[in-house]
Design a protein around this motif. Structure first.
Motif, PDB file in Angstrom:
ATOM      1  N   GLN A  68       0.036  12.361   6.040  1.00  0.00           N
ATOM      2  CA  GLN A  68       0.967  11.226   6.011  1.00  0.00           C
ATOM      3  C   GLN A  68       1.107  10.590   4.626  1.00  0.00           C
ATOM      4  O   GLN A  68       1.291   9.366   4.504  1.00  0.00           O
ATOM      5  N   MET A  69       1.038  11.407   3.578  1.00  0.00           N
ATOM      6  CA  MET A  69       1.258  10.881   2.239  1.00  0.00           C
ATOM      7  C   MET A  69       2.690  10.337   2.120  1.00  0.00           C
ATOM      8  O   MET A  69       3.639  10.945   2.614  1.00  0.00           O
ATOM      9  N   ASP A  70       2.851   9.204   1.447  1.00  0.00           N
ATOM     10  CA  ASP A  70       4.180   8.622   1.254  1.00  0.00           C
ATOM     11  C   ASP A  70       4.973   9.384   0.205  1.00  0.00           C
ATOM     12  O   ASP A  70       6.194   9.529   0.307  1.00  0.00           O
ATOM     13  N   ALA A  71       4.276   9.857  -0.810  1.00  0.00           N
ATOM     14  CA  ALA A  71       4.915  10.617  -1.881  1.00  0.00           C
ATOM     15  C   ALA A  71       3.954  11.711  -2.324  1.00  0.00           C
ATOM     16  O   ALA A  71       2.736  11.546  -2.253  1.00  0.00           O
ATOM     17  N   ILE A  72       4.526  12.823  -2.774  1.00  0.00           N
ATOM     18  CA  ILE A  72       3.705  13.944  -3.224  1.00  0.00           C
ATOM     19  C   ILE A  72       4.166  14.366  -4.611  1.00  0.00           C
ATOM     20  O   ILE A  72       5.367  14.535  -4.863  1.00  0.00           O
ATOM     21  N   PRO A  91       0.828  -1.215   0.000  1.00  0.00           N
ATOM     22  CA  PRO A  91       0.000   0.000   0.000  1.00  0.00           C
ATOM     23  C   PRO A  91       0.858   1.260   0.000  1.00  0.00           C
ATOM     24  O   PRO A  91       1.873   1.334   0.697  1.00  0.00           O
ATOM     25  N   ILE A  92       0.438   2.229  -0.779  1.00  0.00           N
ATOM     26  CA  ILE A  92       1.150   3.502  -0.837  1.00  0.00           C
ATOM     27  C   ILE A  92       0.145   4.625  -1.033  1.00  0.00           C
ATOM     28  O   ILE A  92      -0.833   4.476  -1.779  1.00  0.00           O
ATOM     29  N   SER A  93       0.366   5.730  -0.339  1.00  0.00           N
ATOM     30  CA  SER A  93      -0.530   6.891  -0.469  1.00  0.00           C
ATOM     31  C   SER A  93       0.195   8.000  -1.213  1.00  0.00           C
ATOM     32  O   SER A  93       1.351   8.305  -0.932  1.00  0.00           O
ATOM     33  N   VAL A  94      -0.511   8.593  -2.165  1.00  0.00           N
ATOM     34  CA  VAL A  94       0.078   9.622  -3.027  1.00  0.00           C
ATOM     35  C   VAL A  94      -0.798  10.870  -3.005  1.00  0.00           C
ATOM     36  O   VAL A  94      -2.013  10.798  -3.229  1.00  0.00           O
TER      37      VAL A  94
END
Length: 422
Positions: A199-203, A79-82
């Motif tokens: 807490q996004m992993d990448a923006i 899982p990853i949040s962008v």
């Protein structure tokens, strides 16, 4: 029908033209990409090879970028949040749909939501969108809020206004005293701060228009996920990129401006990073926290400031090819004036290299200090070119041997003197 024959048929019927304002073009592009995705025995490498051949229809080229992106998205195993951030200034027309009364309408916010949904559907990637009003005089914030309130995916979109970030006495925006002091950079910083809070992993940051199809999300995520690359920069100048320019905005004197820019920003350009302003960049959470500890500028030159900060921290940086279709009709650089943008880029770059303590050509920085103070200074030379730069290619600009700061300073003084006589 065999996959090979189906592929040939799809390619032969693809369009040579793509209009960012036409919803039917958006629809057909998705249809084409989905049709290509069904050809499981045709590899992404095979599709990419075909897309790079002469006379390949533009729509087919775009669809291949989407297919390569989507295939990667489906392969992500964790899982990853962008978070996707962009600034809004004068977007009142492009936010709305195209009509006779609004010929440049792109329905841009709805289109972005659809593109992100398409890219992330059934994948491990979760997206959030952060449009930020940069003090738009035409109330882009209100228009965007209304659009979001009517969308089924509205909970994924956080519409922001930069003015709400100016109340903070500390932090990255503490030195931004008013909305008028921001030209995109302040809004992007505010959006990134909100994404970090979630807490996004990448923006990723992009433009407010439809110039960058966000279905390409997988292309920019791949280096970050697979190789832990902290900064991924889209490069429109890469031979595998798709770059459609609506018009030529500059005169021949753009070579002089690029020569100055590359000499002052030699630390960036010497590393092969030539497309500093591409509005398709990814920063890891770790990278952004470092960069935003002390931003140098809040205007259009923030791109180079962030790249310089990343280099100083020795963060791993990669560039990637992608598709970009210029949406020039409502562009801020056109509305505000292209030389206004270049004035900001040059003076902001000088400010950033000095503040970051980055090695640069101090002589050329001084030339910019002395000769590039107003938009008129640049408008005076944009249709002229020093003899030393007339026969050189764009790829070698920035070398002092071509034209030294002293020679350029003398030429600029001479041009101004001749203008005074006239």
């Amino acid at each position: 029908m065999s996959s090979a024959l189906r592929l040939e048929t799809l390619m032969s019927h693809a369009s040579q033209y793509f209009d960012l304002t036409e919803s039917s073009h958006q629809d057909h592009l998705f249809w084409l990409a989905d049709a290509l995705l069904e050809l499981n025995d045709i590899s992404s490498n095979q599709l990419s090879y075909l897309s790079l051949q002469p006379n390949t229809p533009l729509e087919f080229q775009l669809a291949v970028k989407l297919v390569c992106s989507r295939r990667y998205m489906l392969s992500v195993s964790q899982p990853i949040s962008v978070g996707v951030v962009y600034a809004m200034w004068g977007e009142h027309h492009r936010l709305r749909q195209k009509t006779e009364q609004n010929p440049n309408g792109e329905d841009s916010l709805n289109v972005k939501i659809r593109q992100l949904n398409w890219a992330c559907q059934d994948s491990m990637v979760n997206w959030s969108l952060y449009p930020v009003d940069d003090g738009c005089p035409h109330k882009s914030y209100d228009i965007a809020k209304n659009i979001v309130s009517q969308h089924d995916e509205g909970q994924r979109v956080t519409v922001l206004h930069l003015k709400d970030g100016l109340a903070e006495p500390k932090g990255p925006l503490a030195n931004l005293t008013s909305l008028s002091d921001s030209s995109k950079g302040g809004a992007i910083i505010f959006g990134c701060l909100k994404a970090l809070e979630k807490q996004m992993d990448a923006i990723i940051y992009t433009d407010a228009d439809n110039s960058v199809h966000l279905g390409q999300l997988g292309l920019i995520l791949e280096p970050f996920i697979e190789r832990n690359v902290q900064v991924v920069l889209g490069n429109r100048k890469h031979f595998e990129s798709i770059l459609v320019k609506q018009e030529e905005r500059w005169g021949v004197g753009i070579k002089t401006l690029r020569h100055m820019q590359r000499m002052v920003g030699s630390e960036i350009f010497s590393k092969g990073i030539r497309d500093t302003q591409a509005a398709f960049k990814l920063f890891s959470r770790k990278a952004l926290i470092t960069i935003l500890a002390a931003p140098t500028v809040f205007d259009f030159s923030f791109d180079t400031d962030w790249i310089l900060a990343s280099m100083k921290e020795k963060l791993l940086i990669e560039t990637i090819p992608f598709a970009f279709i210029d949406s020039s009709a409502e562009s801020a650089s056109v509305v505000q004036g292209p030389m206004s943008t270049w004035l900001t880029l040059l003076t902001g770059l000088v400010k950033a290299v000095r503040a970051r303590g980055v090695k640069h050509d101090a002589g050329m920085a001084k030339v910019i200090d002395e000769h590039v103070k107003t938009v008129n200074d640049l408008e005076l030379i944009i249709d002229l070119l020093p003899p030393e730069l007339k026969e050189v290619s764009d790829s070698v600009l920035g070398q002092q041997a071509l034209m030294s700061p002293e020679s350029l300073s003398h030429w600029l003084a001479q041009v101004k003197a001749e203008q005074v006589k006239m």
